[in-house]
Design a protein around this motif. Structure first.
Motif, PDB file in Angstrom:
ATOM      1  N   LEU A   1       0.661  -1.162  -0.044  1.00 51.08           N
ATOM      2  CA  LEU A   1       0.137   0.177   0.079  1.00 51.08           C
ATOM      3  C   LEU A   1       0.904   1.130   0.098  1.00 51.08           C
ATOM      4  CD1 LEU A   1      -2.853  -0.891   2.473  1.00 51.08           C
ATOM      5  CD2 LEU A   1      -3.081  -0.263   0.151  1.00 51.08           C
ATOM      6  N   LYS A   2       2.022   1.121  -0.562  1.00 47.61           N
ATOM      7  CA  LYS A   2       2.898   2.191  -0.520  1.00 47.61           C
ATOM      8  C   LYS A   2       3.186   2.891  -2.074  1.00 47.61           C
ATOM      9  CE  LYS A   2       5.516   0.750   3.449  1.00 47.61           C
ATOM     10  NZ  LYS A   2       5.451   1.980   4.266  1.00 47.61           N
ATOM     11  N   PHE A   3       2.493   2.852  -2.747  1.00 47.58           N
ATOM     12  CA  PHE A   3       2.241   3.184  -4.277  1.00 47.58           C
ATOM     13  C   PHE A   3       2.106   4.563  -3.980  1.00 47.58           C
ATOM     14  CE2 PHE A   3       1.081   3.045  -8.468  1.00 47.58           C
ATOM     15  CZ  PHE A   3       2.417   2.678  -9.265  1.00 47.58           C
ATOM     16  N   SER A   4       2.834   5.713  -4.490  1.00 43.73           N
ATOM     17  CA  SER A   4       2.524   7.022  -4.540  1.00 43.73           C
ATOM     18  C   SER A   4       3.080   7.841  -5.535  1.00 43.73           C
ATOM     19  CB  SER A   4       3.051   7.713  -3.093  1.00 43.73           C
ATOM     20  OG  SER A   4       4.380   7.304  -3.092  1.00 43.73           O
ATOM     21  N   ARG A   5       2.708   8.933  -5.637  1.00 44.25           N
ATOM     22  CA  ARG A   5       3.156  10.041  -6.783  1.00 44.25           C
ATOM     23  C   ARG A   5       4.371  10.609  -6.165  1.00 44.25           C
ATOM     24  NH1 ARG A   5       0.356  15.244  -9.221  1.00 44.25           N
ATOM     25  NH2 ARG A   5       1.520  16.274  -7.695  1.00 44.25           N
ATOM     26  N   ILE A   6       5.520  10.736  -7.231  1.00 48.39           N
ATOM     27  CA  ILE A   6       6.652  11.185  -6.828  1.00 48.39           C
ATOM     28  C   ILE A   6       6.888  12.605  -7.597  1.00 48.39           C
ATOM     29  CG2 ILE A   6       7.914   9.206  -6.100  1.00 48.39           C
ATOM     30  CD1 ILE A   6       9.339   9.028  -8.828  1.00 48.39           C
ATOM     31  N   ALA A   7       6.013  12.668  -8.890  1.00 47.89           N
ATOM     32  CA  ALA A   7       5.893  13.894  -9.464  1.00 47.89           C
ATOM     33  C   ALA A   7       4.855  13.705 -10.275  1.00 47.89           C
ATOM     34  CB  ALA A   7       7.266  13.985 -10.356  1.00 47.89           C
ATOM     35  N   SER A   8       4.506  14.814 -10.958  1.00 45.72           N
ATOM     36  CA  SER A   8       3.341  14.816 -11.821  1.00 45.72           C
ATOM     37  C   SER A   8       3.241  13.829 -12.882  1.00 45.72           C
ATOM     38  CB  SER A   8       3.069  16.220 -12.448  1.00 45.72           C
ATOM     39  OG  SER A   8       1.658  16.274 -13.050  1.00 45.72           O
ATOM     40  N   GLY A   9       2.509  12.772 -12.845  1.00 49.42           N
ATOM     41  CA  GLY A   9       2.439  11.735 -13.773  1.00 49.42           C
ATOM     42  C   GLY A   9       3.317  10.558 -13.415  1.00 49.42           C
ATOM     43  N   ILE A  10       4.223  10.517 -12.715  1.00 46.86           N
ATOM     44  CA  ILE A  10       5.204   9.689 -12.108  1.00 46.86           C
ATOM     45  C   ILE A  10       4.833   8.972 -10.973  1.00 46.86           C
ATOM     46  CG2 ILE A  10       7.770   9.071 -11.938  1.00 46.86           C
ATOM     47  CD1 ILE A  10       8.279  11.543 -13.748  1.00 46.86           C
TER      48      ILE A  10
ATOM     49  N   GLU B   1       5.501   5.667  -8.288  1.00 47.95           N
ATOM     50  CA  GLU B   1       6.626   4.648  -7.770  1.00 47.95           C
ATOM     51  C   GLU B   1       6.218   4.111  -6.380  1.00 47.95           C
ATOM     52  OE1 GLU B   1      11.420   4.896  -6.968  1.00 47.95           O
ATOM     53  OE2 GLU B   1      10.040   6.490  -6.104  1.00 47.95           O
ATOM     54  N   CYS B   2       6.649   2.811  -6.566  1.00 48.00           N
ATOM     55  CA  CYS B   2       6.594   1.772  -4.922  1.00 48.00           C
ATOM     56  C   CYS B   2       8.010   1.880  -4.411  1.00 48.00           C
ATOM     57  CB  CYS B   2       5.956   0.526  -5.349  1.00 48.00           C
ATOM     58  SG  CYS B   2       5.917  -0.375  -3.943  1.00 48.00           S
ATOM     59  N   PRO B   3       8.059   2.681  -3.437  1.00 41.92           N
ATOM     60  CA  PRO B   3       9.298   2.700  -2.807  1.00 41.92           C
ATOM     61  C   PRO B   3       9.795   0.995  -2.365  1.00 41.92           C
ATOM     62  CG  PRO B   3       7.618   3.530  -1.207  1.00 41.92           C
ATOM     63  CD  PRO B   3       7.157   3.162  -2.402  1.00 41.92           C
ATOM     64  N   LYS B   4       9.252   0.103  -1.949  1.00 41.75           N
ATOM     65  CA  LYS B   4       9.350  -1.101  -1.644  1.00 41.75           C
ATOM     66  C   LYS B   4       9.795  -2.117  -2.613  1.00 41.75           C
ATOM     67  CE  LYS B   4       7.118  -4.955   0.846  1.00 41.75           C
ATOM     68  NZ  LYS B   4       6.067  -5.443   1.456  1.00 41.75           N
ATOM     69  N   CYS B   5       9.367  -1.763  -4.027  1.00 42.97           N
ATOM     70  CA  CYS B   5       9.695  -2.786  -5.077  1.00 42.97           C
ATOM     71  C   CYS B   5      10.476  -2.095  -5.978  1.00 42.97           C
ATOM     72  CB  CYS B   5       8.926  -3.783  -5.483  1.00 42.97           C
ATOM     73  SG  CYS B   5       7.455  -2.907  -6.313  1.00 42.97           S
ATOM     74  N   SER B   6      10.687  -0.555  -5.911  1.00 41.83           N
ATOM     75  CA  SER B   6      11.054   0.208  -7.083  1.00 41.83           C
ATOM     76  C   SER B   6      10.349   0.199  -8.431  1.00 41.83           C
ATOM     77  CB  SER B   6      12.642  -0.038  -7.099  1.00 41.83           C
ATOM     78  OG  SER B   6      13.372   0.275  -5.944  1.00 41.83           O
ATOM     79  N   PHE B   7       9.035  -0.078  -8.471  1.00 39.30           N
ATOM     80  CA  PHE B   7       8.271  -0.146  -9.772  1.00 39.30           C
ATOM     81  C   PHE B   7       7.762   1.101 -10.006  1.00 39.30           C
ATOM     82  CE2 PHE B   7       3.968  -0.659 -11.648  1.00 39.30           C
ATOM     83  CZ  PHE B   7       4.358  -1.390 -12.698  1.00 39.30           C
ATOM     84  N   LYS B   8       8.167   1.607 -10.934  1.00 39.19           N
ATOM     85  CA  LYS B   8       7.810   2.877 -11.601  1.00 39.19           C
ATOM     86  C   LYS B   8       7.054   2.698 -12.666  1.00 39.19           C
ATOM     87  CE  LYS B   8      11.768   5.840 -10.365  1.00 39.19           C
ATOM     88  NZ  LYS B   8      12.663   7.212 -10.511  1.00 39.19           N
ATOM     89  N   VAL B   9       5.806   3.863 -12.877  1.00 42.68           N
ATOM     90  CA  VAL B   9       5.163   3.876 -14.103  1.00 42.68           C
ATOM     91  C   VAL B   9       4.704   5.344 -14.282  1.00 42.68           C
ATOM     92  CG1 VAL B   9       2.869   3.600 -12.887  1.00 42.68           C
ATOM     93  CG2 VAL B   9       3.223   2.930 -15.028  1.00 42.68           C
ATOM     94  N   ALA B  10       4.498   5.828 -15.475  1.00 43.24           N
ATOM     95  CA  ALA B  10       3.967   6.985 -15.977  1.00 43.24           C
ATOM     96  C   ALA B  10       2.766   6.994 -16.149  1.00 43.24           C
ATOM     97  CB  ALA B  10       4.746   7.518 -17.113  1.00 43.24           C
ATOM     98  N   SER B  11       1.636   7.731 -15.571  1.00 39.36           N
ATOM     99  CA  SER B  11       0.227   7.636 -15.968  1.00 39.36           C
ATOM    100  C   SER B  11      -0.292   8.988 -15.679  1.00 39.36           C
ATOM    101  CB  SER B  11      -0.135   6.545 -14.758  1.00 39.36           C
ATOM    102  OG  SER B  11      -1.496   6.253 -15.056  1.00 39.36           O
ATOM    103  N   GLY B  12      -1.486   8.942 -15.192  1.00 39.15           N
ATOM    104  CA  GLY B  12      -2.217  10.344 -14.976  1.00 39.15           C
ATOM    105  C   GLY B  12      -1.540  11.285 -13.786  1.00 39.15           C
ATOM    106  N   ALA B  13      -1.971  12.193 -13.945  1.00 40.84           N
ATOM    107  CA  ALA B  13      -1.353  13.346 -12.834  1.00 40.84           C
ATOM    108  C   ALA B  13      -1.796  13.115 -11.606  1.00 40.84           C
ATOM    109  CB  ALA B  13      -1.664  14.642 -13.358  1.00 40.84           C
ATOM    110  N   TYR B  14      -3.196  12.657 -11.395  1.00 40.25           N
ATOM    111  CA  TYR B  14      -3.829  12.814 -10.115  1.00 40.25           C
ATOM    112  C   TYR B  14      -4.305  11.324  -9.701  1.00 40.25           C
ATOM    113  CZ  TYR B  14      -4.151  17.771 -10.938  1.00 40.25           C
ATOM    114  OH  TYR B  14      -4.022  19.042 -11.174  1.00 40.25           O
ATOM    115  N   ASP B  15      -4.442  10.457 -10.572  1.00 38.63           N
ATOM    116  CA  ASP B  15      -4.767   9.034 -10.486  1.00 38.63           C
ATOM    117  C   ASP B  15      -3.944   8.074 -11.248  1.00 38.63           C
ATOM    118  OD1 ASP B  15      -5.959   7.113  -8.854  1.00 38.63           O
ATOM    119  OD2 ASP B  15      -7.961   7.445 -10.023  1.00 38.63           O
ATOM    120  N   VAL B  16      -4.013   6.867 -10.687  1.00 37.43           N
ATOM    121  CA  VAL B  16      -3.640   5.719 -11.284  1.00 37.43           C
ATOM    122  C   VAL B  16      -4.538   4.650 -11.824  1.00 37.43           C
ATOM    123  CG1 VAL B  16      -1.978   4.043 -11.663  1.00 37.43           C
ATOM    124  CG2 VAL B  16      -0.963   6.050 -10.868  1.00 37.43           C
ATOM    125  N   ASP B  17      -4.870   4.481 -12.898  1.00 35.24           N
ATOM    126  CA  ASP B  17      -5.692   3.266 -13.178  1.00 35.24           C
ATOM    127  C   ASP B  17      -4.851   2.112 -13.364  1.00 35.24           C
ATOM    128  OD1 ASP B  17      -8.261   2.747 -15.828  1.00 35.24           O
ATOM    129  OD2 ASP B  17      -7.819   2.047 -13.699  1.00 35.24           O
TER     130      ASP B  17
END
Length: 77
Positions: A44-53, A55-71
């Motif tokens: 449950l640690k998946f959070s936004r590090i920048a607008s549209g980026i 990241e999960c700090p636990k497993c270092s999974f990064k994804v580019a998606s929406g600015a305010y929400d991730v589907d």
């Protein structure tokens, strides 16, 4: 009579901004700050590090998606 406690999301946004703008801002704020589950490891640690980026700090999974929400349904790789 006691004063009603205001929401922290709308602190400082008084009457001058209008009801519609405050409602929109409140919805965006709640969407942005809710807890999210990482699509890779499930924590449950998946959070936004920048607008549209995102990241999960636990497993270092990064994804580019929406600015305010991730589907997460669109993240099926």
């Amino acid at each position: 009579m006691a004063r009603k406690q205001g929401s922290t999301a709308l602190k400082g946004h008084g009457v001058k901004f209008g009801a519609t703008v405050r409602k929109r801002y409140g919805k965006v704020y709640r969407t942005l700050h809710k807890k999210r589950r990482c699509p890779s490891c499930g924590s449950l640690k998946f959070s936004r590090i920048a607008s549209g980026i995102w990241e999960c700090p636990k497993c270092s999974f990064k994804v580019a998606s929406g600015a305010y929400d991730v589907d997460t349904e669109k993240l099926q790789i």
